[in-house]
Design a protein around this motif. Structure first.
Motif, PDB file in Angstrom:
ATOM      1  N   LEU A 504       0.848  -1.196   0.000  1.00 53.69           N
ATOM      2  CA  LEU A 504       0.000   0.000   0.000  1.00 53.69           C
ATOM      3  C   LEU A 504       0.881   1.243   0.000  1.00 53.69           C
ATOM      4  N   PHE A 505       0.386   2.309  -0.657  1.00 56.57           N
ATOM      5  CA  PHE A 505       1.037   3.619  -0.620  1.00 56.57           C
ATOM      6  C   PHE A 505       0.236   4.535   0.287  1.00 56.57           C
ATOM      7  N   VAL A 506       0.950   5.253   1.172  1.00 57.86           N
ATOM      8  CA  VAL A 506       0.318   6.127   2.157  1.00 57.86           C
ATOM      9  C   VAL A 506       0.877   7.534   1.978  1.00 57.86           C
ATOM     10  N   GLY A 507      -0.003   8.516   1.923  1.00 57.19           N
ATOM     11  CA  GLY A 507       0.468   9.884   1.797  1.00 57.19           C
ATOM     12  C   GLY A 507      -0.629  10.840   1.357  1.00 57.19           C
ATOM     13  N   PRO A 508      -0.330  12.132   1.300  1.00 57.24           N
ATOM     14  CA  PRO A 508       0.954  12.737   1.691  1.00 57.24           C
ATOM     15  C   PRO A 508       1.118  12.780   3.211  1.00 57.24           C
ATOM     16  N   LEU A 509       2.374  12.811   3.654  1.00 49.99           N
ATOM     17  CA  LEU A 509       2.711  12.846   5.066  1.00 49.99           C
ATOM     18  C   LEU A 509       3.519  14.094   5.378  1.00 49.99           C
ATOM     19  N   SER A 510       3.511  14.445   6.656  1.00 47.06           N
ATOM     20  CA  SER A 510       4.351  15.572   7.073  1.00 47.06           C
ATOM     21  C   SER A 510       5.807  15.123   7.115  1.00 47.06           C
ATOM     22  N   SER A 511       6.697  16.061   7.050  1.00 47.33           N
ATOM     23  CA  SER A 511       8.126  15.743   7.032  1.00 47.33           C
ATOM     24  C   SER A 511       8.590  15.143   8.351  1.00 47.33           C
ATOM     25  N   GLU A 512       7.816  15.354   9.439  1.00 52.66           N
ATOM     26  CA  GLU A 512       8.209  14.810  10.741  1.00 52.66           C
ATOM     27  C   GLU A 512       7.785  13.353  10.926  1.00 52.66           C
ATOM     28  N   THR A 513       7.000  12.841  10.012  1.00 49.15           N
ATOM     29  CA  THR A 513       6.504  11.468  10.171  1.00 49.15           C
ATOM     30  C   THR A 513       7.652  10.466  10.086  1.00 49.15           C
ATOM     31  N   THR A 514       7.654   9.510  10.999  1.00 52.11           N
ATOM     32  CA  THR A 514       8.716   8.507  11.035  1.00 52.11           C
ATOM     33  C   THR A 514       8.150   7.121  10.701  1.00 52.11           C
ATOM     34  N   GLU A 515       9.067   6.214  10.394  1.00 50.59           N
ATOM     35  CA  GLU A 515       8.659   4.836  10.119  1.00 50.59           C
ATOM     36  C   GLU A 515       7.989   4.213  11.340  1.00 50.59           C
ATOM     37  N   LYS A 516       8.458   4.588  12.528  1.00 53.88           N
ATOM     38  CA  LYS A 516       7.902   4.025  13.746  1.00 53.88           C
ATOM     39  C   LYS A 516       6.433   4.390  13.909  1.00 53.88           C
ATOM     40  N   GLN A 517       6.101   5.645  13.560  1.00 57.80           N
ATOM     41  CA  GLN A 517       4.705   6.074  13.657  1.00 57.80           C
ATOM     42  C   GLN A 517       3.820   5.303  12.670  1.00 57.80           C
ATOM     43  N   ILE A 518       4.307   5.158  11.439  1.00 58.13           N
ATOM     44  CA  ILE A 518       3.538   4.418  10.437  1.00 58.13           C
ATOM     45  C   ILE A 518       3.369   2.959  10.872  1.00 58.13           C
ATOM     46  N   HIS A 519       4.442   2.400  11.385  1.00 60.33           N
ATOM     47  CA  HIS A 519       4.396   1.005  11.830  1.00 60.33           C
ATOM     48  C   HIS A 519       3.387   0.831  12.959  1.00 60.33           C
ATOM     49  N   LYS A 520       3.380   1.742  13.912  1.00 57.04           N
ATOM     50  CA  LYS A 520       2.471   1.649  15.052  1.00 57.04           C
ATOM     51  C   LYS A 520       1.018   1.752  14.617  1.00 57.04           C
ATOM     52  N   LEU A 521       0.738   2.577  13.614  1.00 53.81           N
ATOM     53  CA  LEU A 521      -0.633   2.755  13.150  1.00 53.81           C
ATOM     54  C   LEU A 521      -1.112   1.545  12.355  1.00 53.81           C
ATOM     55  N   PHE A 522      -0.289   1.058  11.441  1.00 52.89           N
ATOM     56  CA  PHE A 522      -0.739   0.025  10.509  1.00 52.89           C
ATOM     57  C   PHE A 522      -0.639  -1.393  11.080  1.00 52.89           C
ATOM     58  N   ARG A 523       0.102  -1.573  12.160  1.00 55.31           N
ATOM     59  CA  ARG A 523       0.233  -2.924  12.699  1.00 55.31           C
ATOM     60  C   ARG A 523      -1.079  -3.423  13.296  1.00 55.31           C
ATOM     61  N   SER A 524      -2.028  -2.517  13.543  1.00 55.61           N
ATOM     62  CA  SER A 524      -3.331  -2.950  14.053  1.00 55.61           C
ATOM     63  C   SER A 524      -4.107  -3.762  13.016  1.00 55.61           C
ATOM     64  N   CYS A 525      -3.674  -3.688  11.766  1.00 55.21           N
ATOM     65  CA  CYS A 525      -4.351  -4.435  10.695  1.00 55.21           C
ATOM     66  C   CYS A 525      -3.658  -5.753  10.376  1.00 55.21           C
ATOM     67  N   GLY A 526      -2.453  -5.934  10.869  1.00 51.84           N
ATOM     68  CA  GLY A 526      -1.751  -7.172  10.589  1.00 51.84           C
ATOM     69  C   GLY A 526      -0.247  -6.983  10.654  1.00 51.84           C
ATOM     70  N   ARG A 527       0.462  -8.088  10.599  1.00 52.73           N
ATOM     71  CA  ARG A 527       1.912  -8.048  10.678  1.00 52.73           C
ATOM     72  C   ARG A 527       2.490  -7.397   9.427  1.00 52.73           C
ATOM     73  N   LEU A 528       3.470  -6.516   9.636  1.00 53.64           N
ATOM     74  CA  LEU A 528       4.100  -5.786   8.537  1.00 53.64           C
ATOM     75  C   LEU A 528       5.399  -6.460   8.146  1.00 53.64           C
ATOM     76  N   ARG A 529       5.662  -6.426   6.850  1.00 54.53           N
ATOM     77  CA  ARG A 529       6.938  -6.925   6.363  1.00 54.53           C
ATOM     78  C   ARG A 529       7.966  -5.798   6.310  1.00 54.53           C
ATOM     79  N   THR A 530       7.613  -4.673   5.684  1.00 51.46           N
ATOM     80  CA  THR A 530       8.511  -3.517   5.602  1.00 51.46           C
ATOM     81  C   THR A 530       7.709  -2.222   5.652  1.00 51.46           C
TER      82      THR A 530
END
Length: 755
Positions: A504-530
């Motif tokens: 999936l492609f997610v955006g646009p995002l603010s420049s302060e957004t980190t991978e950790k934030q994206i990971h924390k949000l999307f992991r509620s839907c299932g295990r992430l690969r990358t």
């Protein structure tokens, strides 16, 4: 200028070459409970065909035959050269396999010839016939009655003629070539050991068109005559056959009853589970122009060698100790003959084949027990003998088998008695021949070889290009057979397609957004690969890749239009050529019969006991069959699970409901991935970069072949009769090395003649 960072993608790339095969093999071992072997399939076929005559043990790994008494025959289709990866790679083109077969099993690759393994494997009996329990029984194993019915005590159903036996002995059957205009009884009820028996006998005369009915008699299971009528033939009578029938011209002169009147009386008289009994009953049913599927013929019950038959008069004299068809009386009495046949059948059923032969070995079959020394020799040989093979047991039970295909006769050690073999040069010939003889065999094996017989030059050209582009990847398989290399490419391309469906492609995002934030949000839907953050001139976006199709689907449904760091973001599928039909592919997996009873649950707590909590929470929607929780990942419990319900309606209700465990709301959706498919699709895929023209040509050729094979499967399935067990085998590929490619086994009992 564009840059990207990744938390795990580089690690995946480094491990790809070494782990893509070993990981999948290890996962297959962990999921071994979902894998069946060729022997398991053979055991199922042995059970269905020999369960009444040989007491064959029921295989525990299959539940498709819980209602196995209704299964009357078996058809097996072998799609040579195909593996599990072929099926899922061309999933859209296998419409008949997807929709007509409700049971799908992963099949361990077959190491030998399937046909030889099926017929030459010893049968597994729950209780071996007691050949060695007495000296007499050791001799009786070659008796024609014992060869047909076995030594084990059985009920009424075991002595019914099979449909193949009825065809062989010229009984009228539904759909028969000489049965036009025949009337079918309403015998659709299930037959049990308590079903009522009706004795039937007819007398005939010769007319201008042949034998026609002149008298019919029926007696019920208590011996009472419930029908005894004279019948006037439609055509002028040439010979009344008075010596046998007892019918004279004066007797028929006042009669107005016609054949159609008798047919109507019989339809009213016989219940839905009636069993007709007679002596040479085929002649009676032919004279009545009547089709009845449940019959016992006493001339075939008390059978002799080489197809010879005892006369009813002799059987009544020896077994019943009663004289019938007295020479002092002119003609036969059909009521007397019908009663004698009925009582002979009742005696045989109550005593069993073994006791009947033991009691009447001398006075009926004119056979004498051998001497004591000979008995000891036969008994000792029986003790040393191995269990009979399936092919011989099938032949001795009076059933017939057929093989159609290209398999070389030299590789199959079968006699014509065990299996009739017909060499077919094309798949089309296999289909045409089978359609002509579909009713004549209790077991039919069809081998479709068009894919395995494709020209090797086309495949070899493709493999050479693949090897050129991926020399480093395939160095370890440089001496392996080219088929294995081709299957590797098929698997890798399929994994790549499935991986693209999880992106999936997610955006646009603010420049302060980190991978950790994206990971924390999307992991509620299932295990992430990358998770990757992409920075470019037009803003910041993220690429999120899930391990499961269900996780990507939930994120698309629930996280689109979500606010992240005060930015209104969208979640979208990638847009490129391979994803143009993505929605259609997801719909196919959503409607797949294997997923009807399955649902996906995520956003689980790592601290709770998943199985107990899930069972307690979801049993409110219906009975739960199984809960599949993945093994711990990186030492931590997984946040997702698959739940299988007994009823598909339970999944519909659960998906539409709001479900939570404690204060945690769960995300649920329909399952999109068949459980056995996870054994090889959830590995790190390998990107293939073959020439586009060659790949497109090969894909187009493969698609045409898959469509044709699936169409032939559908045509064969439509040709099968009701209550036929249909088995389709994709045998997989087994190499002498460590590389194996799993197959598939499809199983379905045909419910309706019109399907």
């Amino acid at each position: 200028m564009e840059s990207s960072s990744s938390s795990s993608s580089s690690c995946c790339k480094r491990k790809t070459r070494d782990s893509v095969m070993t990981d999948s093999c290890e996962k297959r071992r962990r999921l071994s409970q979902d894998v069946v072997t060729a022997k398991d399939v053979c055991d199922l076929i042995h059970y269905v065909t020999l369960r009444h005559t040989h007491g064959v043990m029921k295989p525990s790994c299959f539940s498709v035959c819980d209602d196995d008494d209704r299964v009357s025959r078996v058809n097996v289709m072998i799609l040579d050269g195909l593996t599990q990866s072929h099926f899922y790679r061309h999933f859209s083109h296998f419409k008949h396999l997807r929709n007509k077969y409700s049971s799908r099993w992963t099949l361990a690759p077959c190491s030998g010839d399937l046909l030889s393994e099926l017929f030459n494997t010893p049968i597994t009996e729950s209780e071996r016939p007691a050949e060695t329990q007495s000296k007499l029984s050791a001799v009786m194993t070659l008796h024609p009655v014992i060869r047909r019915f076995g030594l084990k005590t059985a009920g009424l159903k075991s002595f019914l003629l099979t449909e193949q036996e009825m065809i062989k002995n010229k009984f009228p059957v539904k759909g028969g070539c000489v049965c036009e205009g025949f009337v079918c009884t309403q015998a659709e009820g299930p037959i049990t050991d308590n079903s009522p028996l009706f004795g039937l006998d007819c007398e005939m005369c010769f007319t201008r068109v042949g034998l026609e009915l002149t008298r019919v008699a029926v007696v019920d299971s208590r011996g009472r005559c419930v029908l005894d009528e004279l019948v006037k033939p439609l055509n002028p009578i040439i010979n009344y056959c008075t010596r046998f029938s007892g019918i004279t011209q004066s007797m028929l002169a006042p009669v107005t009853t016609r054949l159609k009147d008798i047919q109507s009386r019989l339809l009213e008289l016989l219940p839905r589970d009636a069993v007709l009994v007679g002596h040479s009953l085929d002649n009676d049913l032919q004279a009545l122009n009547l089709i009845h599927p449940h019959v016992i013929d006493t001339s075939l019950l008390y059978r002799k060698e080489n197809g010879q038959r005892f006369k009813l008069k002799l059987l009544a004299e020896v077994i019943l100790k009663r004289e019938i068809q007295s020479e002092e009386r002119t003609g036969h009495d059909p009521c007397e003959d019908a009663l004698a046949a009925l009582q002979l059948a009742q005696y045989f059923i109550s005593k069993g084949a073994r006791e009947v032969v033991t009691c009447h070995l001398q006075d009926l079959w004119d056979m004498s027990p051998v001497s004591e020394d000979e008995c000891d020799h036969v008994t000792s040989c029986a003790r040393r003998s191995s269990p009979p093979s399936f092919g011989h047991s099938l032949y001795r039970s009076g059933q017939s088998a057929l093989f159609l295909g290209r398999s070389a006769d030299t590789s199959i050690s079968l006699t014509n008695q065990m299996c009739r073999r017909h060499h077919c040069s094309t798949d089309r010939e296999v289909l045409c021949v089978f359609r002509r003889v579909v009713q004549c065999y209790s077991l039919s094996v069809l081998q479709f070889s068009s894919y395995s017989q494709t020209p090797a030059t086309t495949r070899r050209q493709h493999l050479q290009q693949v090897h050129t582009h991926h020399h480093t990847l395939y160095t370890h398989t440089s001496h392996t057979h080219e088929t294995v290399l081709y299957l590797s490419v098929c698997m890798f391309e399929m994994c790549e397609r499935l991986r693209e469906m999880c992106v999936l492609f997610v955006g646009p995002l603010s420049s302060e957004t980190t991978e950790k934030q994206i990971h924390k949000l999307f992991r509620s839907c299932g295990r992430l690969r990358t998770v990757r953050i992409l920075h470019n001139a037009h803003g910041v976006h993220a690429v999120v890749e899930f391990e499961h199709l269900e996780g990507a689907q939930l994120a698309l449904e629930h996280l689109n239009e979500h606010h992240i760091n005060n930015c209104h973001t969208k979640v979208r599928r990638p847009v490129h050529e391979s994803c143009l039909d993505l929605d259609a592919r997801l719909t196919e997996r959503h409607t797949d019969a294997l997923n009807d009873h399955m649902m996906y649950v995520c956003n689980l707590s790592r601290k709770r006991r998943h199985h107990d909590d899930l069972l307690q929470t979801f049993k409110q929607f219906g009975p739960v069959q199984h809960i599949m929780s993945p093994a711990k990942h990186a030492g931590r419990r997984s946040r997702h699970a698959f739940i299988r319900f007994e009823h598909a309606q339970s999944v519909q209700v659960a998906v539409s409901a709001s479900v939570q465990i404690g204060n945690r709301k769960l995300s649920v959706c329909h399952a999109l991935t068949p459980t056995h498919m996870t054994s090889w699709t959830h590995t790190n895929a390998v990107t293939t970069e073959t020439g586009s023209e060659t790949t497109e040509q090969r894909d187009e050729c493969d698609e045409r072949l898959m469509k044709k094979l699936d169409a032939k499967v559908g045509k064969v399935f439509r040709s099968l009769q009701k209550n036929c067990l249909s088995v389709v085998i994709l045998p997989g590929e087994k190499n002498c090395g460590a590389v194996e490619y799993l197959g598939l086994c499809f199983i379905q009992i045909k419910q309706d003649d019109t399907l």
